[in-house]
Design a protein around this motif. Structure first.
Motif, short mmCIF file in Angstrom:
data_model
loop_
_atom_site.label_atom_id
_atom_site.label_comp_id
_atom_site.label_asym_id
_atom_site.label_seq_id
_atom_site.Cartn_x
_atom_site.Cartn_y
_atom_site.Cartn_z
N UNK A 1 0.83 -1.21 0.00
CA UNK A 1 0.00 0.00 0.00
C UNK A 1 0.86 1.26 0.00
N UNK B 1 2.53 1.75 -3.30
CA UNK B 1 1.58 2.27 -4.29
C UNK B 1 1.31 3.75 -4.06
N UNK B 2 1.10 4.11 -2.80
CA UNK B 2 0.79 5.51 -2.49
C UNK B 2 1.96 6.44 -2.78
N UNK C 1 4.12 5.99 -5.06
CA UNK C 1 4.21 6.09 -6.51
C UNK C 1 3.11 6.91 -7.15
N UNK C 2 2.02 7.11 -6.40
CA UNK C 2 0.88 7.83 -6.96
C UNK C 2 0.69 9.22 -6.36
N UNK C 3 1.77 9.76 -5.81
CA UNK C 3 1.70 11.11 -5.25
C UNK C 3 2.97 11.85 -5.66
N UNK D 1 -1.03 -1.41 -11.72
CA UNK D 1 -1.38 -1.65 -10.32
C UNK D 1 -1.19 -3.08 -9.84
#
Lengths: 184, 184
Positions: free
Chosen positions: A83, A86-87, A89-91, A165
């Motif tokens: 998690x 992922x977070x 990488x997405x901010x 993802x």
């Protein structure tokens, strides 16, 4: 998240951890600013000096910090951090402090300004070795100048990114040493 | 060993198979000679064109075939081929025909002279895109010009090399797509 106790690890054996292709969290620092990015496009390039090639897209906030400082730390997270990975990488570090935002702990490195991430089982301090492909391909050739690896667990579960993802998690380990006649 | 039935696969999505870091069997051909080498030092470098960077040691017999032809095929073996992968890596094409010796089947490729390996579930035909780092680092930047991938199994078990005759085998697969706001 667990904090790891890491020890010095031989620089020429860094491939043991990087060659299987795990996702990393690359930390960087420059002029008082720090950041973390999720990263998957890397390859080992040489045992000694311990070279790693990393494609770091110029669109990342980290690109500028790494370009200017010539340094970074490649940190390897365990699979239970999917998690956070992922977070991160997405901010964008342009808007937030990712250490604070995602509960990660910055630890002072020995040889570079970028911090280690204490929740990662392996941290490789890197300095820019050759920037010949940075302008043309965003491809940095780093030398690992200090390696910190937790002795336990022996084979931590790592994340391997497949795009869209989806992650593969490392599975079992096998030896074929009996078939090896060369040092490979 | 199983023979796979492969279909065309989108070039810009090759990262799905290469980014997790599997060991590959690189096949090459030049002037009537063919060879196979076991390979692990590669990274995705771009989606489109579909670029892959490969460190291929000049000590390998394959180096010369690839350097002269400017072509190769990156073939991905399944984990049950660990013995073959090890044997291919511990022998030299200077002395033997590895296809014959290790029971591998050469299949004519569409766009390059190097053959596909029919026992591999994915085969990526590559042409040299940029040789700027070949002399200094033995680092080839290839463009994947044709991709062949078996539709089944969806997630074949792959081998990931750790050095010293040790392999990690790919494990379970997870999705964190719900956390992805960017195309990564």
């Amino acid at each position: 998240m667990k904090h790891f106790s890491r020890s010095d690890f031989p620089l020429s054996e860094v491939r043991h951890y990087l060659e299987p292709g795990p996702v990393s969290l690359i930390s960087s620092a420059c002029d008082g600013d720090t950041n973390i990015m999720t990263h998957g496009w890397q390859t080992v390039m040489e045992f000694s000096p311990s070279l790693v090639g990393c494609m770091i897209s110029a669109g990342n906030y980290s690109f500028d910090l790494i370009r200017r400082s010539g340094e970074c730390v490649i940190n390897l997270p365990t699979a239970d951090m999917a998690d956070v990975v992922s977070n991160v990488g997405n901010s964008s570090g342009e808007n937030i402090d990712k250490f604070t935002e995602f509960g990660l702990t910055a630890v002072t490195a020995d040889k570079v300004s970028a911090p280690l991430i204490d929740e990662c089982f392996a941290c490789f301090e890197c300095v820019l070795f050759d920037d010949v492909l940075v302008d043309s391909y965003n491809f940095f050739i780093f030398e690992v100048v200090k390696a910190h690896v937790a002795r336990r667990p022996k084979n931590p579960e790592t994340l391997h990114y497949q795009g869209d993802g989806q992650f593969m998690i490392s599975g079992r380990h096998i030896s074929r040493k009996r078939l090896f006649t060369k040092v490979l």
